[in-house]
Scaffold this motif. Structure first.
Motif, PDB file in Angstrom:
ATOM      1  N   MET A 287     -29.865 -83.613  -0.307  1.00  0.00           N
ATOM      2  CA  MET A 287     -30.266 -84.490   0.746  1.00  0.00           C
ATOM      3  C   MET A 287     -29.078 -84.696   1.841  1.00  0.00           C
ATOM      4  O   MET A 287     -29.419 -84.986   2.749  1.00  0.00           O
ATOM      5  CB  MET A 287     -30.485 -85.833   0.050  1.00  0.00           C
ATOM      6  CG  MET A 287     -31.618 -85.955  -0.762  1.00  0.00           C
ATOM      7  SD  MET A 287     -32.012 -87.972  -1.174  1.00  0.00           S
ATOM      8  CE  MET A 287     -32.898 -88.238   0.437  1.00  0.00           C
ATOM      9  N   ASP A 288     -28.028 -84.030   1.620  1.00  0.00           N
ATOM     10  CA  ASP A 288     -26.897 -83.774   2.715  1.00  0.00           C
ATOM     11  C   ASP A 288     -26.569 -85.097   3.323  1.00  0.00           C
ATOM     12  O   ASP A 288     -26.612 -85.442   4.668  1.00  0.00           O
ATOM     13  CB  ASP A 288     -27.389 -82.821   3.645  1.00  0.00           C
ATOM     14  CG  ASP A 288     -26.057 -82.373   4.586  1.00  0.00           C
ATOM     15  OD1 ASP A 288     -24.809 -82.460   4.080  1.00  0.00           O
ATOM     16  OD2 ASP A 288     -26.279 -81.753   5.542  1.00  0.00           O
ATOM     17  N   SER A 289     -26.554 -86.190   2.354  1.00  0.00           N
ATOM     18  CA  SER A 289     -26.325 -87.688   3.027  1.00  0.00           C
ATOM     19  C   SER A 289     -24.970 -87.796   3.309  1.00  0.00           C
ATOM     20  O   SER A 289     -23.868 -87.276   2.703  1.00  0.00           O
ATOM     21  CB  SER A 289     -26.828 -88.717   2.099  1.00  0.00           C
ATOM     22  OG  SER A 289     -26.511 -90.070   2.222  1.00  0.00           O
ATOM     23  N   ASP A 290     -24.725 -88.693   4.365  1.00  0.00           N
ATOM     24  CA  ASP A 290     -23.472 -89.032   4.876  1.00  0.00           C
ATOM     25  C   ASP A 290     -22.967 -90.592   4.043  1.00  0.00           C
ATOM     26  O   ASP A 290     -21.899 -90.912   4.221  1.00  0.00           O
ATOM     27  CB  ASP A 290     -23.363 -89.386   6.448  1.00  0.00           C
ATOM     28  CG  ASP A 290     -23.376 -88.138   7.176  1.00  0.00           C
ATOM     29  OD1 ASP A 290     -23.052 -87.198   6.543  1.00  0.00           O
ATOM     30  OD2 ASP A 290     -24.049 -88.094   8.345  1.00  0.00           O
ATOM     31  N   ILE A 291     -24.024 -90.990   3.440  1.00  0.00           N
ATOM     32  CA  ILE A 291     -23.710 -92.243   2.702  1.00  0.00           C
ATOM     33  C   ILE A 291     -23.784 -92.303   1.030  1.00  0.00           C
ATOM     34  O   ILE A 291     -22.833 -92.815   0.402  1.00  0.00           O
ATOM     35  CB  ILE A 291     -25.181 -93.226   2.976  1.00  0.00           C
ATOM     36  CG1 ILE A 291     -25.299 -93.451   4.347  1.00  0.00           C
ATOM     37  CG2 ILE A 291     -24.841 -94.654   2.459  1.00  0.00           C
ATOM     38  CD1 ILE A 291     -26.434 -94.509   4.783  1.00  0.00           C
ATOM     39  N   PHE A 292     -24.417 -91.045   0.789  1.00  0.00           N
ATOM     40  CA  PHE A 292     -24.480 -90.661  -0.762  1.00  0.00           C
ATOM     41  C   PHE A 292     -23.747 -89.603  -1.048  1.00  0.00           C
ATOM     42  O   PHE A 292     -24.267 -88.625  -0.478  1.00  0.00           O
ATOM     43  CB  PHE A 292     -25.703 -91.122  -1.570  1.00  0.00           C
ATOM     44  CG  PHE A 292     -26.443 -92.407  -1.247  1.00  0.00           C
ATOM     45  CD1 PHE A 292     -26.166 -93.302  -2.013  1.00  0.00           C
ATOM     46  CD2 PHE A 292     -27.004 -92.645  -0.144  1.00  0.00           C
ATOM     47  CE1 PHE A 292     -26.521 -94.673  -1.907  1.00  0.00           C
ATOM     48  CE2 PHE A 292     -27.630 -93.773   0.311  1.00  0.00           C
ATOM     49  CZ  PHE A 292     -27.565 -94.791  -0.655  1.00  0.00           C
ATOM     50  N   ARG A 293     -22.669 -89.441  -1.531  1.00  0.00           N
ATOM     51  CA  ARG A 293     -22.130 -88.131  -2.198  1.00  0.00           C
ATOM     52  C   ARG A 293     -21.906 -87.897  -3.430  1.00  0.00           C
ATOM     53  O   ARG A 293     -21.544 -88.635  -4.444  1.00  0.00           O
ATOM     54  CB  ARG A 293     -20.902 -88.179  -1.401  1.00  0.00           C
ATOM     55  CG  ARG A 293     -20.158 -86.779  -1.551  1.00  0.00           C
ATOM     56  CD  ARG A 293     -18.657 -87.069  -0.719  1.00  0.00           C
ATOM     57  NE  ARG A 293     -17.757 -87.940  -1.500  1.00  0.00           N
ATOM     58  CZ  ARG A 293     -17.088 -87.826  -2.789  1.00  0.00           C
ATOM     59  NH1 ARG A 293     -17.039 -86.676  -3.223  1.00  0.00           N
ATOM     60  NH2 ARG A 293     -16.372 -88.800  -2.992  1.00  0.00           N
ATOM     61  N   VAL A 294     -22.336 -86.647  -3.823  1.00  0.00           N
ATOM     62  CA  VAL A 294     -21.874 -86.186  -5.181  1.00  0.00           C
ATOM     63  C   VAL A 294     -20.853 -84.805  -5.080  1.00  0.00           C
ATOM     64  O   VAL A 294     -21.348 -84.095  -4.193  1.00  0.00           O
ATOM     65  CB  VAL A 294     -22.868 -85.924  -5.933  1.00  0.00           C
ATOM     66  CG1 VAL A 294     -23.930 -87.191  -6.483  1.00  0.00           C
ATOM     67  CG2 VAL A 294     -24.014 -84.855  -5.534  1.00  0.00           C
ATOM     68  N   ASP A 295     -20.116 -84.647  -6.126  1.00  0.00           N
ATOM     69  CA  ASP A 295     -19.290 -83.545  -5.839  1.00  0.00           C
ATOM     70  C   ASP A 295     -19.831 -82.478  -7.133  1.00  0.00           C
ATOM     71  O   ASP A 295     -19.783 -82.554  -8.082  1.00  0.00           O
ATOM     72  CB  ASP A 295     -17.808 -83.885  -6.382  1.00  0.00           C
ATOM     73  CG  ASP A 295     -16.687 -82.462  -6.394  1.00  0.00           C
ATOM     74  OD1 ASP A 295     -17.335 -81.623  -6.142  1.00  0.00           O
ATOM     75  OD2 ASP A 295     -15.799 -82.759  -6.423  1.00  0.00           O
TER      76      ASP A 295
END
Length: 379
Positions: A287-295
């Protein structure tokens, strides 16, 4: 009108619940239930329960240790190990500051065992600086100082997102500890996940540990119990300590029977849980979100950490929305997760989570993320 999830139950039967709070909520398989119903039992405090004895022998052999003890919980197993290794009053153990024994066992080493913790910051992969370990070791302490009696590691590392400790690092830690004759205890609650992910025998992972425990009641699906392994001398002391802590069980072969089934049937299948976890992680990553991130590159086992921009949404808000189904939702799914940090949400996968559950969870997570993006006009 929202449909709230209360104690894991939705008031609307049309709502699909995917509970990813922890693998501790997994229920026993039918094979485990069948084995429990017909288990041969005896008084284990007297050493007379044949099913417990069989489980202990199997577990010790699997981990390459001399002996094992069946313990009611992982927290008790860790505490027993600390008490046995730190018999001398005024002892100190070295451990990571993000480890389970420090964060989530109610200060048991200090509260019950009387053992002080010397903490070292955990790195993102669950390890800690070996030079810092060397600096923490108290050599010939004077009357003002405690004795360095133990080093504790955690594998997989819970709060670092189910990371597997690198074998090379464990080897180097053992070499360092051996210089000072300090034993190492591994909190291996999910060490079977580590073995499956690493594709090496679990006995290799724990080879140099003076003691190690693993949970039957987490990703292996048993209703209760952990196993503590070590030398025959260590386990004899551990069983004595277990009795003092109230952990001596009687006809415990009933639950030990489930552990035998787990060793036979639940280890190799852990790779399915790892694949399911990665699928959820990739869906969020894509989703390439700026709010939600996973490594994504570091998602290894059955634990997924999702990091949030707290200026936009807290973990509590995110989890509440995931668990709530409103009439306008196109996805009638309630997803449950956990959090110990306002900037991070944790999802844990286990054997009861199916392909259908994974798809449903992804759909609901995407819906909520898109909804929050819309609030901030993010595409």
């Amino acid at each position: 009108m929202p449909y709230e999830v209360i104690n894991g139950n939705c008031i609307d039967h049309n709502v699909h619940v995917v509970d990813l709070r922890s693998d501790t909520i997994s229920r026993p398989t039918q094979a485990m239930r069948d084995a429990m119903a017909t288990a041969e039992v005896g008084d284990d405090v007297f050493g007379e329960d044949p099913t417990v004895a069989k489980l202990e022998r199997r577990a010790a052999a699997l981990l390459g240790k001399e002996a094992a003890a069946f313990i009611p919980s992982g927290t008790m197993a860790n505490l027993i190990a600390i008490m046995v290794h730190c018999e001398r009053r005024g002892s100190e153990m070295i451990a990571g500051d993000n480890g389970h024994t420090f964060l989530f066992e109610q200060g048991g080493p200090a509260q019950i065992a009387g053992v002080q913790s010397a903490l070292i910051p955990n790195k993102d992969d669950g390890t800690f600086c070996l030079e810092e370990v060397r600096r923490k070791i108290r050599i010939d302490p004077d009357c003002h100082e405690p004795y360095t009696s133990l080093i504790v590691v955690e594998n997989t590392h819970n709060m670092c997102g189910g990371k597997v400790l690198p074998l090379e690092w464990l080897d180097d830690l053992y070499k360092l500890a051996s210089e000072y004759k300090i034993p190492i205890h591994m909190d291996g609650a999910r060490v079977m996940n580590a073995a499956v992910q690493s594709q090496v025998p679990v006995s290799r992972i724990v080879r140099d540990m003076a003691s190690v425990c693993f949970c039957l009641s987490k990703s292996l699906g048993c209703p209760i119990g952990s196993i503590l392994c070590g030398s025959k001398t260590f386990i004899a002391k551990a069983k004595r300590t277990r009795k003092a802590l109230g952990g001596g069980m009687r006809q415990s072969g009933i639950v030990a029977a489930a552990g035998l089934v787990a060793l036979d049937t639940m280890i190799d299948r852990l790779k399915i849980d790892h694949e399911h976890t990665y699928s959820i992680a990739k869906a969020i990553y894509d989703m390439d979100s700026d709010i939600f991130r996973v490594d994504l590159d570091t998602v290894q086992t059955n634990i997924l950490m999702v990091y949030l921009d707290q200026t936009k949404v807290s973990s509590k808000q995110f989890l509440h929305r995931l668990a709530t189904v409103v009439e306008t939702d196109s996805v009638k799914v309630s997803v449950r997760g956990g959090s110990r940090n306002p900037a991070c949400v944790r999802f844990v996968v286990y054997w009861e989570i199916t392909n259908k559950d994974v798809t449903a969870a992804i759909e609901k997570i995407r819906l909520v993320i898109r909804e929050i993006h819309a609030q901030y006009k993010i595409k």
